[in-house]
Structures are given as C-alpha cells and as structure tokens.
Design a protein around this motif. Structure first.
Motif, PDB file in Angstrom:
ATOM      1  N   GLN A  24       0.852  -1.187   0.000  1.00 43.20           N
ATOM      2  CA  GLN A  24       0.000   0.000   0.000  1.00 43.20           C
ATOM      3  C   GLN A  24       0.895   1.247   0.000  1.00 43.20           C
ATOM      4  N   ILE A  25       0.315   2.383  -0.369  1.00 43.49           N
ATOM      5  CA  ILE A  25       1.091   3.632  -0.425  1.00 43.49           C
ATOM      6  C   ILE A  25       1.791   3.902   0.917  1.00 43.49           C
ATOM      7  N   ASP A  26       1.087   3.621   2.007  1.00 43.39           N
ATOM      8  CA  ASP A  26       1.667   3.873   3.341  1.00 43.39           C
ATOM      9  C   ASP A  26       2.904   3.020   3.626  1.00 43.39           C
ATOM     10  N   GLU A  31      13.205   4.218   3.562  1.00 44.25           N
ATOM     11  CA  GLU A  31      14.088   3.047   3.604  1.00 44.25           C
ATOM     12  C   GLU A  31      13.879   2.170   2.351  1.00 44.25           C
ATOM     13  N   TYR A  32      12.612   1.988   1.981  1.00 45.73           N
ATOM     14  CA  TYR A  32      12.272   1.155   0.814  1.00 45.73           C
ATOM     15  C   TYR A  32      12.825   1.789  -0.458  1.00 45.73           C
ATOM     16  N   ILE A  33      12.619   3.103  -0.625  1.00 44.93           N
ATOM     17  CA  ILE A  33      13.116   3.783  -1.832  1.00 44.93           C
ATOM     18  C   ILE A  33      14.644   3.723  -1.854  1.00 44.93           C
ATOM     19  N   ALA A  34      15.247   3.856  -0.664  1.00 47.70           N
ATOM     20  CA  ALA A  34      16.719   3.820  -0.591  1.00 47.70           C
ATOM     21  C   ALA A  34      17.256   2.471  -1.037  1.00 47.70           C
ATOM     22  N   TRP A  35      16.635   1.388  -0.615  1.00 46.26           N
ATOM     23  CA  TRP A  35      17.218   0.118  -1.054  1.00 46.26           C
ATOM     24  C   TRP A  35      16.946  -0.192  -2.516  1.00 46.26           C
ATOM     25  N   LEU A  36      15.892   0.359  -3.069  1.00 47.23           N
ATOM     26  CA  LEU A  36      15.700   0.192  -4.521  1.00 47.23           C
ATOM     27  C   LEU A  36      16.827   0.878  -5.303  1.00 47.23           C
ATOM     28  N   ASN A  37      17.368   1.976  -4.717  1.00 49.23           N
ATOM     29  CA  ASN A  37      18.443   2.729  -5.385  1.00 49.23           C
ATOM     30  C   ASN A  37      19.837   2.267  -4.981  1.00 49.23           C
ATOM     31  N   ASN A  38      19.910   1.308  -4.071  1.00 54.44           N
ATOM     32  CA  ASN A  38      21.213   0.842  -3.580  1.00 54.44           C
ATOM     33  C   ASN A  38      21.872  -0.052  -4.652  1.00 54.44           C
ATOM     34  N   PRO A  39      23.042   0.346  -5.165  1.00 56.48           N
ATOM     35  CA  PRO A  39      23.682  -0.437  -6.235  1.00 56.48           C
ATOM     36  C   PRO A  39      23.948  -1.887  -5.847  1.00 56.48           C
ATOM     37  N   GLU A  40      24.154  -2.149  -4.567  1.00 54.47           N
ATOM     38  CA  GLU A  40      24.375  -3.537  -4.143  1.00 54.47           C
ATOM     39  C   GLU A  40      23.089  -4.355  -4.287  1.00 54.47           C
ATOM     40  N   GLU A  55       7.746   9.490  -6.330  1.00 50.52           N
ATOM     41  CA  GLU A  55       6.665   9.608  -7.327  1.00 50.52           C
ATOM     42  C   GLU A  55       6.633   8.359  -8.209  1.00 50.52           C
ATOM     43  N   LYS A  56       7.806   7.936  -8.664  1.00 47.34           N
ATOM     44  CA  LYS A  56       7.846   6.762  -9.563  1.00 47.34           C
ATOM     45  C   LYS A  56       7.388   5.506  -8.838  1.00 47.34           C
ATOM     46  N   VAL A  57       7.877   5.351  -7.602  1.00 51.70           N
ATOM     47  CA  VAL A  57       7.531   4.135  -6.855  1.00 51.70           C
ATOM     48  C   VAL A  57       6.027   4.125  -6.562  1.00 51.70           C
ATOM     49  N   GLU A  58       5.475   5.281  -6.175  1.00 50.31           N
ATOM     50  CA  GLU A  58       4.032   5.342  -5.886  1.00 50.31           C
ATOM     51  C   GLU A  58       3.212   5.030  -7.137  1.00 50.31           C
ATOM     52  N   ALA A  59       3.628   5.598  -8.274  1.00 56.63           N
ATOM     53  CA  ALA A  59       2.877   5.359  -9.517  1.00 56.63           C
ATOM     54  C   ALA A  59       2.886   3.866  -9.863  1.00 56.63           C
ATOM     55  N   TYR A  60       4.033   3.224  -9.672  1.00 55.43           N
ATOM     56  CA  TYR A  60       4.145   1.794  -9.961  1.00 55.43           C
ATOM     57  C   TYR A  60       3.245   0.983  -9.019  1.00 55.43           C
ATOM     58  N   VAL A  61       3.329   1.320  -7.733  1.00 54.90           N
ATOM     59  CA  VAL A  61       2.535   0.586  -6.734  1.00 54.90           C
ATOM     60  C   VAL A  61       1.033   0.767  -7.003  1.00 54.90           C
TER      61      VAL A  61
END
Ligand SMILES: CC(C)(COP(=O)(O)OP(=O)(O)OC[C@H]1O[C@@H](n2cnc3c(N)ncnc32)[C@H](O)[C@@H]1OP(=O)(O)O)[C@@H](O)C(=O)NCCC(=O)NCCS
Length: 198
Positions: A24-26, A31-40, A55-61
């Motif tokens: 859900q949006i909430d 933390e979630y957005i940060a790990w999506l951007n984490n190169p590891e 914005e991108k993550v919310e639109a996808y969800v």
C-alpha cells in the motif's frame, strides 16, 4: 501456512516467518526507496537503469494495486508483518497459458542472508499453483548471480535454457540470461518454509 483470499485484492500469505501481501502507499518508506536505489541491491535488476523517486515508486505501486490480474506485485514483510523487506512479483501472467514469470528482491540490508527470499518465493509459488491454477512458472537471471540461482534451485526450478550473452552485467561484461522453470506437477511444498498446515 495460511492464505487469506481477498479477491480482487491480493491475498495475505503467511509463511513460517513472513507475511506476504500487497504494497500500500503507506508502506513506501524512505528506507524502501533507498534500497531500490542501492547499487548492491539493484545491480542485477533492470530498475538500476533509472533512479527511483517516491513519485515513480508510488505510480508503480498504484498501477499494481489497480490490476491484480495481469500481474501480481507482493510485498514481503517480516517482524510480524510490520517491516517491508522485499518483493516477489509475477510481472506478466499469461492466463491463456496458465503460466507466468516470477522475480524477487530482498532489499532491506538487515533482512538478507536469512533465507527470506527462498521462503517468500516458496509462499508465492504455493499460492500460484494451489490457488491461482497456474501450471508453469519461470524466471530469468544474469549468469553468475549465485543468490538468485540458489533461491530458484531451492524452490525446485531447473535450468531450461540460456540466451547466450544476452545481457550486460553491472561490470560491463556480456553474460548469459539463464532461464529456469517449474511445473505445478513438480512442485513439492516444504513445511519448513511454509509452516505447518500445508
Ligand atoms: C539475491 C537475493 C534475492 C537473496 O535473498 P536472501 O533472502 O538473502 O536469500 P536466501 O537467504 O534465501 O539465500 C538462499 C541461498 O543463496 C545464497 N545467497 C544469497 N545471496 C547471495 C549472494 N549475493 N551471493 C552468494 N550467495 C548468495 C545464500 O547463502 C543461500 O545459500 P545456501 O542455501 O547454500 O545457504 C537478495 O540478495 C536480493 O534481493 N538481491 C538483490 C536483487 C536481486 O538480485 N534479485 C533477484 C533478481 S532475479
């Protein structure tokens, strides 16, 4: 093991240690957005080619919440269902063929190496075969990605082919795209992963 069906919403799947349900949006924390951007975390994922913003993550969800038939995007939660640590996705289900691809991420740094990916994939595979009527699942990964290979092998997926040097990995090297698959008839539910009551 417990599955709470909530059509047209995604079900709640409870495995031994994890709760698997829609995002859900909430649930979209920094933390979630940060790990999506984490190169590891994203070095073997196609999303590494584009920086993820809220914005991108919310639109996808939201797009995934609005259509749970064409694809299914599950969040994986630990700590009694309170912390989002990863995702398991059926990106493009072919209902006419009762088949789908499957992909997964355990991105939260504190959640890796605990067997969560193996357990979460097992829970979603169980749901796909036993509740959705799918007959075939397949996945693809970059050759050399030991983590993915092991998670899929532990779930019974077997190599079915390779697209030779189809992908460029994070070091710039061309590598095979390894394709693995599993048929519903060959799936063996594992109580240690799913919890008793399978
Ligand atoms: C790869 C990934 C899903 C593994 O998640 P996880 O919850 O740590 O995996 P598990 O704990 O279930 O590990 C299963 C096996 O893989 C091994 N493994 C996991 N990650 C590994 C890695 N990066 N390198 C080598 N082995 C790894 C584990 O040691 C374990 O092996 P074992 O059964 O012999 O002990 C996770 O690190 C991740 O999401 N990475 C980034 C995204 C990604 O690559 N997704 C897959 C795209 S197809």
């Amino acid at each position: 093991m417990e599955i709470i069906l909530r059509d047209p919403r995604l079900p709640i799947i409870k495995t031994n240690r994890l709760l698997i349900r829609d995002i859900q949006i909430d649930d979209i924390s920094e933390e979630y957005i940060a790990w999506l951007n984490n190169p590891e975390v994203n070095k073997y994922l196609e999303l590494r080619f584009e920086r993820q913003t809220r914005e991108k993550v919310e639109a996808y969800v939201i797009s995934k919440l609005n259509d749970t038939s064409a694809s299914k995007h599950f969040g994986v939660y630990d700590k009694d269902g309170s912390r989002l640590v990863g995702t398991v996705t059926l990106p493009s289900i072919k209902w006419r063929h009762l088949s789908s691809d499957i992909s997964f991420v355990i991105g939260h740094p504190e959640a890796q190496g605990k067997g969560y990916a193996t357990e979460a994939v097992h829970g979603v595979v169980y749901y796909c075969f036993k509740h959705c009527g799918l007959q075939k699942l397949w996945a693809g990964y970059y050759d050399g990605h030991v983590g993915s290979a092991k998670v899929l092998a532990k779930n019974g997926f077997k190599e079915e082919g390779r697209l030779v040097k189809e992908l460029i990995n994070y070091t710039g090297k061309r590598v095979d795209h390894v394709l693995v698959g599993l048929l519903a008839d060959d799936f063996v539910p594992n109580e240690k992963l799913l919890g008793i009551g399978v």
